[in-house]
Scaffold this motif. Structure first.
Motif, PDB file in Angstrom:
ATOM      1  N   MET A   1       0.840  -1.197   0.000  1.00 47.32           N
ATOM      2  CA  MET A   1       0.000   0.000   0.000  1.00 47.32           C
ATOM      3  C   MET A   1       0.875   1.247   0.000  1.00 47.32           C
ATOM      4  N   LYS A   2       0.470   2.221  -0.746  1.00 41.50           N
ATOM      5  CA  LYS A   2       1.280   3.427  -0.858  1.00 41.50           C
ATOM      6  C   LYS A   2       1.211   4.261   0.421  1.00 41.50           C
ATOM      7  N   LYS A   3       2.346   4.680   0.871  1.00 43.56           N
ATOM      8  CA  LYS A   3       2.398   5.510   2.063  1.00 43.56           C
ATOM      9  C   LYS A   3       1.948   6.921   1.723  1.00 43.56           C
ATOM     10  N   LYS A   4       1.098   7.470   2.569  1.00 50.84           N
ATOM     11  CA  LYS A   4       0.557   8.805   2.319  1.00 50.84           C
ATOM     12  C   LYS A   4       1.666   9.838   2.410  1.00 50.84           C
ATOM     13  N   GLU A   5       1.637  10.790   1.470  1.00 51.58           N
ATOM     14  CA  GLU A   5       2.653  11.832   1.469  1.00 51.58           C
ATOM     15  C   GLU A   5       2.442  12.791   2.636  1.00 51.58           C
ATOM     16  N   GLU A   6       3.517  13.377   3.085  1.00 47.41           N
ATOM     17  CA  GLU A   6       3.471  14.288   4.228  1.00 47.41           C
ATOM     18  C   GLU A   6       2.877  15.630   3.835  1.00 47.41           C
ATOM     19  N   THR A   7       2.195  16.250   4.774  1.00 52.71           N
ATOM     20  CA  THR A   7       1.648  17.584   4.551  1.00 52.71           C
ATOM     21  C   THR A   7       2.749  18.627   4.769  1.00 52.71           C
ATOM     22  N   ILE A   8       2.453  19.857   4.415  1.00 55.41           N
ATOM     23  CA  ILE A   8       3.426  20.941   4.591  1.00 55.41           C
ATOM     24  C   ILE A   8       3.792  21.095   6.073  1.00 55.41           C
ATOM     25  N   TRP A   9       2.775  20.979   6.950  1.00 51.09           N
ATOM     26  CA  TRP A   9       3.036  21.138   8.378  1.00 51.09           C
ATOM     27  C   TRP A   9       3.884  19.990   8.914  1.00 51.09           C
ATOM     28  N   GLN A  10       3.663  18.806   8.412  1.00 53.42           N
ATOM     29  CA  GLN A  10       4.474  17.667   8.839  1.00 53.42           C
ATOM     30  C   GLN A  10       5.926  17.835   8.390  1.00 53.42           C
ATOM     31  N   LYS A  11       6.104  18.329   7.170  1.00 55.14           N
ATOM     32  CA  LYS A  11       7.459  18.579   6.680  1.00 55.14           C
ATOM     33  C   LYS A  11       8.155  19.644   7.512  1.00 55.14           C
ATOM     34  N   ALA A  12       7.410  20.711   7.834  1.00 56.93           N
ATOM     35  CA  ALA A  12       7.980  21.788   8.652  1.00 56.93           C
ATOM     36  C   ALA A  12       8.385  21.262  10.034  1.00 56.93           C
ATOM     37  N   LEU A  13       7.540  20.414  10.617  1.00 59.06           N
ATOM     38  CA  LEU A  13       7.837  19.832  11.924  1.00 59.06           C
ATOM     39  C   LEU A  13       9.079  18.952  11.857  1.00 59.06           C
ATOM     40  N   LEU A  14       9.200  18.173  10.791  1.00 56.68           N
ATOM     41  CA  LEU A  14      10.369  17.308  10.625  1.00 56.68           C
ATOM     42  C   LEU A  14      11.652  18.122  10.493  1.00 56.68           C
TER      43      LEU A  14
ATOM     44  N   GLY B   1      10.351  13.991  -2.342  1.00 57.14           N
ATOM     45  CA  GLY B   1       9.723  15.269  -2.025  1.00 57.14           C
ATOM     46  C   GLY B   1       8.490  15.133  -1.148  1.00 57.14           C
ATOM     47  N   GLY B   2       7.867  13.975  -1.165  1.00 54.08           N
ATOM     48  CA  GLY B   2       6.683  13.756  -0.326  1.00 54.08           C
ATOM     49  C   GLY B   2       6.978  12.982   0.935  1.00 54.08           C
ATOM     50  N   HIS B   3       8.269  12.660   1.154  1.00 51.68           N
ATOM     51  CA  HIS B   3       8.642  11.831   2.311  1.00 51.68           C
ATOM     52  C   HIS B   3       9.945  12.344   2.923  1.00 51.68           C
ATOM     53  N   TYR B   4       9.870  13.489   3.573  1.00 52.60           N
ATOM     54  CA  TYR B   4      11.049  14.068   4.231  1.00 52.60           C
ATOM     55  C   TYR B   4      11.569  13.184   5.345  1.00 52.60           C
ATOM     56  N   VAL B   5      10.705  12.359   5.914  1.00 56.17           N
ATOM     57  CA  VAL B   5      11.101  11.560   7.071  1.00 56.17           C
ATOM     58  C   VAL B   5      12.284  10.655   6.735  1.00 56.17           C
ATOM     59  N   ARG B   6      12.382  10.211   5.488  1.00 56.26           N
ATOM     60  CA  ARG B   6      13.503   9.357   5.083  1.00 56.26           C
ATOM     61  C   ARG B   6      14.818  10.105   5.261  1.00 56.26           C
TER      62      ARG B   6
ATOM     63  N   CYS C   1      15.959   0.594  -2.390  1.00 56.35           N
ATOM     64  CA  CYS C   1      15.174  -0.133  -3.394  1.00 56.35           C
ATOM     65  C   CYS C   1      13.803  -0.511  -2.827  1.00 56.35           C
ATOM     66  N   ALA C   2      13.777  -0.933  -1.569  1.00 53.60           N
ATOM     67  CA  ALA C   2      12.529  -1.387  -0.950  1.00 53.60           C
ATOM     68  C   ALA C   2      11.548  -0.250  -0.719  1.00 53.60           C
ATOM     69  N   VAL C   3      12.046   0.894  -0.234  1.00 50.87           N
ATOM     70  CA  VAL C   3      11.134   1.979   0.146  1.00 50.87           C
ATOM     71  C   VAL C   3      10.801   2.926  -1.004  1.00 50.87           C
ATOM     72  N   ALA C   4      11.613   2.920  -2.065  1.00 53.66           N
ATOM     73  CA  ALA C   4      11.377   3.866  -3.162  1.00 53.66           C
ATOM     74  C   ALA C   4      11.141   3.169  -4.494  1.00 53.66           C
ATOM     75  N   ILE C   5      12.138   2.472  -4.991  1.00 49.66           N
ATOM     76  CA  ILE C   5      12.066   1.953  -6.356  1.00 49.66           C
ATOM     77  C   ILE C   5      11.060   0.818  -6.494  1.00 49.66           C
ATOM     78  N   ASP C   6      11.148  -0.196  -5.648  1.00 47.42           N
ATOM     79  CA  ASP C   6      10.242  -1.338  -5.770  1.00 47.42           C
ATOM     80  C   ASP C   6       8.794  -0.919  -5.600  1.00 47.42           C
TER      81      ASP C   6
END
Length: 403
Positions: free
Chosen positions: A1-14, A72-77, A217-222
């Motif tokens: 299942m695709k992981k939901k992209e982070e919101t602007i506020w979540q990115k700012a918090l990170l 760009g949608g997953h700053y947490v990485r 490869c597991a978290v992005a490409i695959d």
């Protein structure tokens, strides 16, 4: 299942969390390494400026869609890797500099952002490590050049995710650099004991590189490959329904995808992105009208990857000039297919004397001469290759006439 992209506020918090935790950790480490309060104060100012530049590069890359894959949608990485890099650079000075397997940090930072941001972050963290360890300039050059080289080698991974050659080159280069450093420091008087730690360093670096590439490869490409596998299927719901509702639109999509995929494969473009654009470059417009939604909303509901969305935006938004080579491949394929299908329908089943190969080549040249591709990343060599593809195509033109 695709992981939901982070919101602007979540990115700012990170980002705030990344800066706060990393700068604090460096300050505490400096205290334990016996630095004076004056030195710590100056160090933290320099570190804050450096990390601020990293954040600026990360945000700017997000705005201009230059981050690798969907980073760009997953700053947490990137933030997690940055934390690990900070921890490593604060702890490694407790060991001798020959034991530092730090170039893999540059690779990880670059993969989970992009090359510029990754190398910038690596330079800052490596400088801190060198400062705490009182290492010389030669050690800095060794590790910085090695790390930057690792990042550049893996900047572009093709659709087959072939890492063998870059990995081999990276490790051979690292071995040569380490060997040069050992010979230089020993003045040519080598002993077996002097080789144990460097060899262990090389082995650890190799293992860590394999682990990082596997995780990436597991978290992005695959995951992204799986998404393309689903939406690039001719039986996918959004595409298949037009086989009954609008045959002309459906066959335009099928034929455009064929030429776009062939162009991308022969000219080393992203095949999945080009094929996806061929299928949905016009269907997405019809879907937007039916659902009364924006292109971005329809793409999001169907889980289109970021590069697929960018291609569709470049193709359909006249205010957004074409940049991607894959967009050009789809644009020219659509123009050729539309022209040929129009002439075939006009002939109404009669045998035509039109030489479709020459017609397709002339259509490509017409678009190139119009200047509409001037802002794109397509090269003259690519355009020459595209002309050869359409000139050499014969069987498929016969297939179009019989359809």
């Amino acid at each position: 299942m695709k992981k939901k992209e982070e919101t602007i506020w979540q990115k700012a918090l990170l980002i705030v969390l990344m800066l706060g935790v990393s700068i604090s950790a460096i300050g505490v480490s400096a205290y334990f390494y016996g630095k004076s309060f004056r030195e710590i104060f100056i160090l933290l100012i320099i570190v804050a400026i450096c990390f601020g530049a990293v954040v600026f590069s990360l945000i700017q890359s997000t705005i201009y869609n230059t981050l690798h894959y969907d980073n760009g949608g997953h700053y947490v990485r990137f933030v997690v890797v940055f934390f690990m890099g900070t921890a490593a650079c604060c702890l490694l000075p407790m060991f001798t500099e020959v034991e530092w397997a730090v170039p893999v940090i540059a690779l990880a930072l670059s993969l989970f952002s992009n090359t510029v941001t990754g190398i910038l972050a690596y330079a800052g963290l490596l400088s801190i490590c060198m400062y705490f360890g009182a290492a010389d300039m030669l050690a800095f050059l060794l590790y910085f050049i090695s790390g930057a080289f690792f990042a550049v080698l893996f900047e572009r991974l093709d659709e087959e995710y072939k890492t063998d050659v870059p990995l081999f080159i990276a490790m051979i280069t690292y071995v040569i650099i380490m060997a040069t450093k050992i010979v230089f420091q020993s003045h040519g008087m080598l002993t077996e004991d002097m080789l144990i730690i460097p060899v262990a360093n090389i082995l650890i670096t190799f293992i860590l590189m394999l682990a990082i590439l596997r995780i990436y490869c597991a978290v992005a490409i695959d995951r992204e490959k799986g998404e393309y596998l689903l939406i690039n299927d001719q039986e996918y719901k959004m595409l298949a329904k037009y086989k009954e509702e609008d045959k002309q639109l459906y066959y335009n999509a099928i034929h455009t995808a064929y030429f776009a995929e062939k162009t991308a494969r022969l000219l080393h473009m992203d095949v999945d992105v080009a094929k996806n654009g061929g299928y949905y470059h016009r269907i997405i417009v019809a879907e937007c009208q039916k659902q009364n939604k924006t292109l971005e909303e329809v793409c999001k509901s169907n889980k289109f990857p970021p590069k697929a969305v960018q291609l569709l935006q470049e193709f359909n938004y006249r205010s957004q000039p074409m940049k991607m080579r894959e967009t050009v491949a789809v644009y020219l394929a659509d123009y050729v297919v539309t022209t040929i299908m129009y002439l075939i329908s006009k002939d109404q089943g009669e045998k035509s004397n039109v030489e479709y190969a020459k017609l397709a080549t002339a259509a490509v040249r017409r678009k190139v001469s119009s200047g509409i591709l001037n802002t794109s990343d397509i090269s003259l060599a690519d355009l020459g290759g595209i002309e050869k593809i359409y000139t050499g195509e014969k069987l498929y033109y016969d297939f179009l006439r019989r359809e």
